[in-house]
Design an enzyme around this catalytic site. Structure first.
Site, PDB file in Angstrom:
ATOM      1  N   ASN A   1       0.823  -0.848   0.387  1.00  0.00           N
ATOM      2  CA  ASN A   1       0.125  -0.325   0.139  1.00  0.00           C
ATOM      3  C   ASN A   1       0.939   1.292   0.044  1.00  0.00           C
ATOM      4  OD1 ASN A   1      -1.575   2.338   0.246  1.00  0.00           O
ATOM      5  ND2 ASN A   1      -2.927   1.578   2.595  1.00  0.00           N
ATOM      6  N   TRP A   2       0.438   1.896  -0.972  1.00  0.00           N
ATOM      7  CA  TRP A   2       2.143   2.758  -1.223  1.00  0.00           C
ATOM      8  C   TRP A   2       1.062   4.490  -0.800  1.00  0.00           C
ATOM      9  CZ3 TRP A   2       4.793   3.573  -6.615  1.00  0.00           C
ATOM     10  CH2 TRP A   2       5.470   2.309  -6.486  1.00  0.00           C
ATOM     11  N   LYS A   3      -0.027   4.167  -0.440  1.00  0.00           N
ATOM     12  CA  LYS A   3      -0.508   5.149   0.087  1.00  0.00           C
ATOM     13  C   LYS A   3      -0.348   6.412  -0.224  1.00  0.00           C
ATOM     14  CE  LYS A   3      -0.500   3.069   5.314  1.00  0.00           C
ATOM     15  NZ  LYS A   3       0.628   3.596   6.197  1.00  0.00           N
TER      16      LYS A   3
ATOM     17  N   GLY B   1       3.354  -1.235   3.467  1.00  0.00           N
ATOM     18  CA  GLY B   1       3.241   0.874   3.977  1.00  0.00           C
ATOM     19  C   GLY B   1       4.629   0.486   3.484  1.00  0.00           C
ATOM     20  N   GLY B   2       5.304   1.508   4.445  1.00  0.00           N
ATOM     21  CA  GLY B   2       6.489   1.853   3.796  1.00  0.00           C
ATOM     22  C   GLY B   2       7.718   1.402   3.407  1.00  0.00           C
TER      23      GLY B   2
ATOM     24  N   HIS C   1      -9.309   1.448   5.287  1.00  0.00           N
ATOM     25  CA  HIS C   1      -7.785   1.203   5.982  1.00  0.00           C
ATOM     26  C   HIS C   1      -8.074   2.527   7.266  1.00  0.00           C
ATOM     27  CE1 HIS C   1      -4.167   2.398   6.826  1.00  0.00           C
ATOM     28  NE2 HIS C   1      -3.282   1.216   6.211  1.00  0.00           N
TER      29      HIS C   1
ATOM     30  N   GLU D   1      -6.522   5.060   8.174  1.00  0.00           N
ATOM     31  CA  GLU D   1      -6.741   6.241   7.688  1.00  0.00           C
ATOM     32  C   GLU D   1      -7.800   6.639   7.020  1.00  0.00           C
ATOM     33  OE1 GLU D   1      -2.757   5.196   5.630  1.00  0.00           O
ATOM     34  OE2 GLU D   1      -1.610   4.828   7.430  1.00  0.00           O
TER      35      GLU D   1
ATOM     36  N   GLY E   1       2.756   1.625  11.272  1.00  0.00           N
ATOM     37  CA  GLY E   1       4.230   2.905  10.897  1.00  0.00           C
ATOM     38  C   GLY E   1       4.749   3.221  12.291  1.00  0.00           C
TER      39      GLY E   1
ATOM     40  N   SER F   1       4.031  -1.986  10.135  1.00  0.00           N
ATOM     41  CA  SER F   1       5.569  -1.988  10.804  1.00  0.00           C
ATOM     42  C   SER F   1       5.816  -3.468  10.264  1.00  0.00           C
ATOM     43  CB  SER F   1       5.591  -1.979  12.150  1.00  0.00           C
ATOM     44  OG  SER F   1       5.227  -0.678  12.477  1.00  0.00           O
TER      45      SER F   1
ATOM     46  N   GLU G   1      -4.743  -5.084  10.650  1.00  0.00           N
ATOM     47  CA  GLU G   1      -3.760  -3.761  11.637  1.00  0.00           C
ATOM     48  C   GLU G   1      -4.281  -2.730  12.269  1.00  0.00           C
ATOM     49  OE1 GLU G   1      -1.979  -2.938   6.837  1.00  0.00           O
ATOM     50  OE2 GLU G   1      -4.007  -1.924   6.948  1.00  0.00           O
TER      51      GLU G   1
HETATM   52  P1  13P Z   1       3.177   0.187   7.429  1.00  0.00           P
HETATM   53  O1  13P Z   1       3.902  -0.984   7.003  1.00  0.00           O
HETATM   54  O2  13P Z   1       4.382   1.477   7.583  1.00  0.00           O
HETATM   55  O3  13P Z   1       3.480  -0.035   8.848  1.00  0.00           O
HETATM   56  O4  13P Z   1       1.778  -0.052   6.696  1.00  0.00           O
HETATM   57  C1  13P Z   1       0.428  -0.580   7.202  1.00  0.00           C
HETATM   58  C2  13P Z   1      -0.074  -0.216   6.442  1.00  0.00           C
HETATM   59  O5  13P Z   1      -1.324   0.874   6.983  1.00  0.00           O
HETATM   60  C3  13P Z   1      -0.543  -1.196   5.581  1.00  0.00           C
HETATM   61  O6  13P Z   1      -1.924  -0.699   4.337  1.00  0.00           O
END
Ligand code: 13P
Length: 241
Positions: free
Chosen positions: A8-10, A222-223, A95, A97, A169, A201, A163
């Site tokens: 997920n590149w956000k 994510g990251g 998600h 967020e 993050g 993470s 999640e």
């Molecule tokens: P991180 O891997 O950066 O913690 O993000 C997880 C995430 O929200 C994937 O959707």
């Protein structure tokens, strides 16, 4: 079950980020191993370009959100049908967020998941407790309610991503036992043939031990999905089916 490793590149990635996906594919020696599914969900602006560029590769492209309606007067929104048209195969919905930044409720998430299914795509439905809820030992109850209220009524295929909000993050992850307990619980609330992803993470360092847990059928990253090296390590840490 074939594991699914989804990135997920956000809100990250301009056109030049295509080189990161090209590097990832090069690391696979041309094509990703077919005993695991590899998915990248870039920002909506890149979906069409990536889907066209990587149509012949063993990676798939997905969206990060969609509107619950197919079309209409909703300025700035994107429907699941549009994501399908752009070449997406999956769409993340609910998600944390989106739930936090856009006040999305379980009912909204369910409507979006159903819209994704109607467009012929596979929804990845996210659930997870906050730090406060875990401290109050309410994680299972909170996730149980999210599942009851966010999952589609009927579906051939969908994916659930657990999640924990406090793990996103932050570099923090639940203990392996806590992940195992939650995934066992989620499995008990849904079908045997649904893939359950862990997200929060996930890194090249912890991926193998997390992906080896029972009922963890992949990861939502994510990251670490933004860097070809890290994402490749995580994809390879999954045990293929
Ligand atoms: P991180 O891997 O950066 O913690 O993000 C997880 C995430 O929200 C994937 O959707």
């Amino acid at each position: 079950m074939k594991p699914l490793i989804a990135g997920n590149w956000k809100m990250n990635g301009l056109g030049e980020a295509i080189s990161e996906v090209q590097s990832l594919i090069a690391k696979f020696d041309g094509s990703a191993p077919d005993d695991r599914d590899v998915l990248i969900c870039p920002p909506a602006t890149l979906i069409g370009r990536f889907a066209a560029e990587f149509a012949d590769e063993a990676i798939q492209i997905g969206g990060q959100d969609c509107h619950a309606k197919e079309s209409g007067a909703h300025t700035g929104d994107i429907s699941a049908a549009m994501l399908a048209d752009a070449g997406a195969a999956y769409v993340i919905v609910g998600h944390s967020e989106r739930r936090a930044d856009h006040d999305e409720l379980n009912a909204d998430v369910k409507a979006k998941a159903e819209a994704v299914l109607s467009a012929g795509l596979i929804p990845i439905i996210c659930v997870g407790e906050t730090e406060k809820e875990r401290k109050e030992e309410r994680a299972l109850e909170v996730v149980g309610t999210q599942l009851k209220e966010s999952l589609p009524e009927t579906a051939d295929e969908f994916v659930i991503a657990y999640e924990p909000v406090w793990a996103i993050g932050t570099g923090l992850t639940p203990t392996l036992n806590d992940i195992a307990e939650m995934h066992r619980f989620i499995r008990s609330q849904t079908r045997e043939d649904i893939r359950l992803l862990y997200g929060g993470s996930v890194s090249p360092t912890n991926a193998a031990e997390i992906l080896a847990i029972d009922h963890v059928n992949g990861a939502l990253v994510g990251g670490a999905s933004l860097k070809a090296d890290d994402f490749h390590s995580i994809v390879m840490a999954a045990k293929g089916a």
